[in-house]
Design a protein around this motif. Structure first.
Motif, PDB file in Angstrom:
ATOM      1  N   SER A 131      45.989  35.987  41.467  1.00 49.29           N
ATOM      2  CA  SER A 131      44.916  36.939  41.216  1.00 49.29           C
ATOM      3  C   SER A 131      43.867  36.289  40.345  1.00 49.29           C
ATOM      4  O   SER A 131      44.165  35.418  39.526  1.00 49.29           O
ATOM      5  N   CYS A 132      42.625  36.732  40.524  1.00 40.75           N
ATOM      6  CA  CYS A 132      41.525  36.251  39.703  1.00 40.75           C
ATOM      7  C   CYS A 132      40.683  37.462  39.315  1.00 40.75           C
ATOM      8  O   CYS A 132      40.022  38.064  40.173  1.00 40.75           O
ATOM      9  N   ALA A 133      40.732  37.812  38.040  1.00 39.30           N
ATOM     10  CA  ALA A 133      39.971  38.950  37.548  1.00 39.30           C
ATOM     11  C   ALA A 133      38.612  38.484  37.066  1.00 39.30           C
ATOM     12  O   ALA A 133      38.517  37.584  36.221  1.00 39.30           O
ATOM     13  N   GLU A 137      42.562  33.655  36.013  1.00 42.72           N
ATOM     14  CA  GLU A 137      43.579  33.585  37.058  1.00 42.72           C
ATOM     15  C   GLU A 137      44.940  33.985  36.498  1.00 42.72           C
ATOM     16  O   GLU A 137      45.214  33.799  35.309  1.00 42.72           O
ATOM     17  N   LYS A 149      38.237  46.610  41.824  1.00 32.45           N
ATOM     18  CA  LYS A 149      38.919  46.025  40.665  1.00 32.45           C
ATOM     19  C   LYS A 149      38.296  44.704  40.237  1.00 32.45           C
ATOM     20  O   LYS A 149      38.776  44.074  39.294  1.00 32.45           O
ATOM     21  N   GLN A 170      39.862  40.329  48.572  1.00 27.24           N
ATOM     22  CA  GLN A 170      39.233  40.799  47.350  1.00 27.24           C
ATOM     23  C   GLN A 170      39.308  42.315  47.276  1.00 27.24           C
ATOM     24  O   GLN A 170      39.327  42.989  48.303  1.00 27.24           O
ATOM     25  N   TYR A 184      42.121  37.614  45.332  1.00 27.06           N
ATOM     26  CA  TYR A 184      43.529  37.293  45.532  1.00 27.06           C
ATOM     27  C   TYR A 184      43.681  36.093  46.457  1.00 27.06           C
ATOM     28  O   TYR A 184      42.819  35.816  47.293  1.00 27.06           O
ATOM     29  N   THR A 226      38.538  41.877  41.604  1.00 28.22           N
ATOM     30  CA  THR A 226      39.653  40.935  41.625  1.00 28.22           C
ATOM     31  C   THR A 226      39.726  40.224  42.962  1.00 28.22           C
ATOM     32  O   THR A 226      39.586  40.846  44.011  1.00 28.22           O
TER      33      THR A 226
END
Length: 125
Positions: free
Chosen positions: A21-23, A6, A75, A71, A79, A77
């Motif tokens: 954000s969460c990658a 995060e 990526k 999302q 959000y 990711t």
């Protein structure tokens, strides 16, 4: 294994906005669902918002209209757009994920297998 990281937390005044954000990295799976949770000191972890691989979303009733989950699959990711922040939104925010379907239980922490380390959000009055 799936790794979730995060970012985007911080300190903001009441009425302000933040985007978390969460990658995601590691093994991917489908179907899947992902969610945002938060935990304030002395309180239980609560579900904020969730989304599945088809883009179906769910929100905590108290947060509808202020928070938006989205999302970017390209990526990997996730959000969380948070608007009109209030001091009671102050908490550690966590990203979580799991394979399969969550049905009507997408905001229950027990349905998630993978968790990030969290990002702190502090809202001052």
């Amino acid at each position: 294994q799936v790794q979730l990281v995060e970012s985007g937390g911080g300190s903001v005044q009441a009425g302000g906005s933040l985007r978390l954000s969460c990658a995601a990295s590691g093994n991917t799976f489908s179907p899947y669902f992902m969610g945002w949770f938060r935990q304030a000191p002395g309180k239980e972890r609560e579900g904020v918002a969730a989304i599945d691989g088809n883009g179906v979303t769910s929100y905590a009733d108290s947060l509808k209209g202020r928070f938006t989950i989205s999302q970017d699959n390209a990526k990997n990711t996730l959000y969380l757009q948070m608007n009109s922040l209030k001091p009671e939104d102050t908490a550690m925010y966590y990203c979580a994920a799991n394979s399969g379907y969550c049905g009507t239980w997408c905001l229950l922490a027990g349905w998630y297998k993978y968790w990030g380390q969290g990002t702190q959000v502090t809202v001052s009055s």
